[in-house]
Design an enzyme around this catalytic site. Sequence first.
Site, PDB file in Angstrom:
ATOM      1  CE  LYS A 125      23.780  39.130 -39.369  1.00 23.58           C
ATOM      2  NZ  LYS A 125      24.549  40.136 -40.009  1.00 23.58           N
TER       3      LYS A 125
ATOM      4  CB  CYS B  20      20.019  42.168 -42.581  1.00 27.86           C
ATOM      5  SG  CYS B  20      21.244  43.372 -43.112  1.00 27.86           S
TER       6      CYS B  20
HETATM    7  N1  SAJ Z   1      10.992  46.486 -37.640  1.00 28.69           N
HETATM    8  C1  SAJ Z   1       9.653  46.436 -37.286  1.00 28.69           C
HETATM    9  N2  SAJ Z   1       9.329  46.379 -35.956  1.00 28.69           N
HETATM   10  C2  SAJ Z   1      10.277  46.384 -34.973  1.00 28.69           C
HETATM   11  C3  SAJ Z   1      11.648  46.403 -35.346  1.00 28.69           C
HETATM   12  C4  SAJ Z   1      11.983  46.459 -36.685  1.00 28.69           C
HETATM   13  O1  SAJ Z   1       8.763  46.449 -38.136  1.00 28.69           O
HETATM   14  O2  SAJ Z   1       9.891  46.358 -33.800  1.00 28.69           O
HETATM   15  C5  SAJ Z   1      11.378  46.547 -39.073  1.00 28.69           C
HETATM   16  C6  SAJ Z   1      12.128  47.828 -39.453  1.00 28.69           C
HETATM   17  O3  SAJ Z   1      11.235  48.886 -39.689  1.00 28.69           O
HETATM   18  C7  SAJ Z   1      12.854  47.371 -40.693  1.00 28.69           C
HETATM   19  C8  SAJ Z   1      13.192  45.923 -40.400  1.00 28.69           C
HETATM   20  O4  SAJ Z   1      12.308  45.524 -39.339  1.00 28.69           O
HETATM   21  O5  SAJ Z   1      12.036  47.446 -41.821  1.00 28.69           O
HETATM   22  C9  SAJ Z   1      14.623  45.647 -39.981  1.00 28.69           C
HETATM   23  O6  SAJ Z   1      15.085  46.670 -39.123  1.00 28.69           O
HETATM   24  P1  SAJ Z   1      15.988  46.377 -37.826  1.00 28.69           P
HETATM   25  O7  SAJ Z   1      16.274  47.667 -37.174  1.00 28.69           O
HETATM   26  O8  SAJ Z   1      15.336  45.345 -37.005  1.00 28.69           O
HETATM   27  O9  SAJ Z   1      17.287  45.681 -38.400  1.00 28.69           O
HETATM   28  P2  SAJ Z   1      18.371  46.037 -39.568  1.00 28.69           P
HETATM   29  O10 SAJ Z   1      17.984  45.301 -40.802  1.00 28.69           O
HETATM   30  O11 SAJ Z   1      18.633  47.481 -39.690  1.00 28.69           O
HETATM   31  O12 SAJ Z   1      19.692  45.376 -38.924  1.00 28.69           O
HETATM   32  C10 SAJ Z   1      19.670  44.003 -38.530  1.00 28.69           C
HETATM   33  C11 SAJ Z   1      20.223  43.892 -37.094  1.00 28.69           C
HETATM   34  N3  SAJ Z   1      19.969  42.555 -36.572  1.00 28.69           N
HETATM   35  C12 SAJ Z   1      19.361  42.362 -35.384  1.00 28.69           C
HETATM   36  O13 SAJ Z   1      18.971  43.270 -34.680  1.00 28.69           O
HETATM   37  C13 SAJ Z   1      19.217  40.937 -34.925  1.00 28.69           C
HETATM   38  C14 SAJ Z   1      21.716  44.191 -37.088  1.00 28.69           C
HETATM   39  O14 SAJ Z   1      22.283  43.994 -35.809  1.00 28.69           O
HETATM   40  C15 SAJ Z   1      22.440  43.300 -38.120  1.00 28.69           C
HETATM   41  O15 SAJ Z   1      23.828  43.585 -38.172  1.00 28.69           O
HETATM   42  C16 SAJ Z   1      21.843  43.627 -39.484  1.00 28.69           C
HETATM   43  O16 SAJ Z   1      20.453  43.253 -39.456  1.00 28.69           O
HETATM   44  C17 SAJ Z   1      22.593  42.821 -40.542  1.00 28.69           C
HETATM   45  O17 SAJ Z   1      23.426  43.417 -41.233  1.00 28.69           O
HETATM   46  O18 SAJ Z   1      22.400  41.598 -40.623  1.00 28.69           O
END
Ligand code: SAJ
Length: 423
Positions: free
Chosen positions: A212, A266
């Site tokens: 994870k 996360c």
């Molecule tokens: N972000 C960017 N650029 C991108 C993608 C995301 O700047 O191209 C930013 C988003 O705006 C946000 C942050 O990253 O601020 C995180 O967003 P996210 O959509 O990547 O992830 P979370 O935090 O909503 O959910 C993540 C997920 N993990 C992965 O995709 C590896 C989810 O599957 C997990 O279950 C979750 O963390 C968790 O609970 O750990």
Amino acid sequence: MKFKKICVVGLGYIGLPTATIIASRKHHVVGLDVNPKAVESINNGQSHIVEPELDEMLHAAVSDGYLTAVSAAKPADAFLIAVPTPFKNDHEPDISYIEAAVKAIAPVLQPGNLVVLESTSPVGTTQKISEWLADERPDMTFPHIYGSNSDIRISHCPERVLPGKILRELVSNDRVIGGLTPQCSELSKELYEIFVEGNFVCTDARTAEMCKLAENSFRDVNIAFANELSLICDKLGIEVWELIELANLHPRVNILQPGPGVGGHCIAVDPWFIIHSAPEEARLIKQARLVNDGKPDWVVDKVDSAAELLRSRDAMTTVRVACLGLAFKPNIDDLRESPAVDICEVLSRNNAMEVLAVEPHIEKLPESLGQAAKLTSAKQAIAQADIVLLLVDHSAFKDIPLESLSGKQIIDVRGFWSGKTPV
Ligand code: SAJ
């Protein structure tokens, strides 16, 4: 039925949807939470968190009598722990909520019970649960000493759902199950078979914990690459969004999107658990964290420079900045650990700036911003603004007419208007 009653400890963003989905499969679920307001609203069939499709399913689960929320532990066949695992000031993992959850269920534990840790945790935490429980309940045997012959089964099965799609991903995602023994994994699999349609992969607890952490660190490192590119391109006068689109035409390149920084509970947290366990080795993972954490300051500097230009060119005393989007990512109302909120806070502390905050998914600004900024509609904020700062690419902003941006200084940290030069 092997699991006549299931207790979910922690009714937050993961625990409540999980408890609800198990109850929707007609299994009796008790949800245990320390927050009396959450307990009360759940028992009234109302969710205290916002997640698509949750309200209706929760209401049905409570009114059908399959889900009840409580403030004190009750006996059950399986206990599923889904409490927060934040970090302390120096980025040391804080597993005190897990310890408190374990101590809360210890008195009601019975031989044959299963305990599953869902919270994202540093490597070794599942074993610690076994040790804590053994201290609390010397009358029973636990897997870290007695292995497959123990009275209690314990495993880690990390949640991997994406906020905004939780109820769907809970069912469809594959699950990694890391038992302290193979028997612990096997019993956990039987529990998840109640609602998971994805595949199950069994391993040991330490590998599941690290798996994870590795998933979220992988994403963090990749976002850091995109954010670093955005800084380099800005310096070299290249449009980063176009650059990424072109580079991604390569069959083996898939660069993510730069933004104002990384938010949520996360991705900005979990890599620190790896760094804390292996500080000498986790050099790239740490650097990625620093790059992503540094991005909000860079955005603030951009706004400061634009404001400075307006002040000297147009002799303005107060510069109005419309900040579009406060949530930690698009199309959700969740402001937790949002870099957009941090940026607005810093800007609003500048006496020579007026911050007009736009967030279509909330009705009230968080306390940290309430005094210093005004919650405004996008239309009004843009009409009044000298600088338009786009922080979150909410779909709702697609309705903004490009003509309304004419004559404004635009700082678009999401590439929302990339290629569409405002007239
Ligand atoms: N972000 C960017 N650029 C991108 C993608 C995301 O700047 O191209 C930013 C988003 O705006 C946000 C942050 O990253 O601020 C995180 O967003 P996210 O959509 O990547 O992830 P979370 O935090 O909503 O959910 C993540 C997920 N993990 C992965 O995709 C590896 C989810 O599957 C997990 O279950 C979750 O963390 C968790 O609970 O750990």
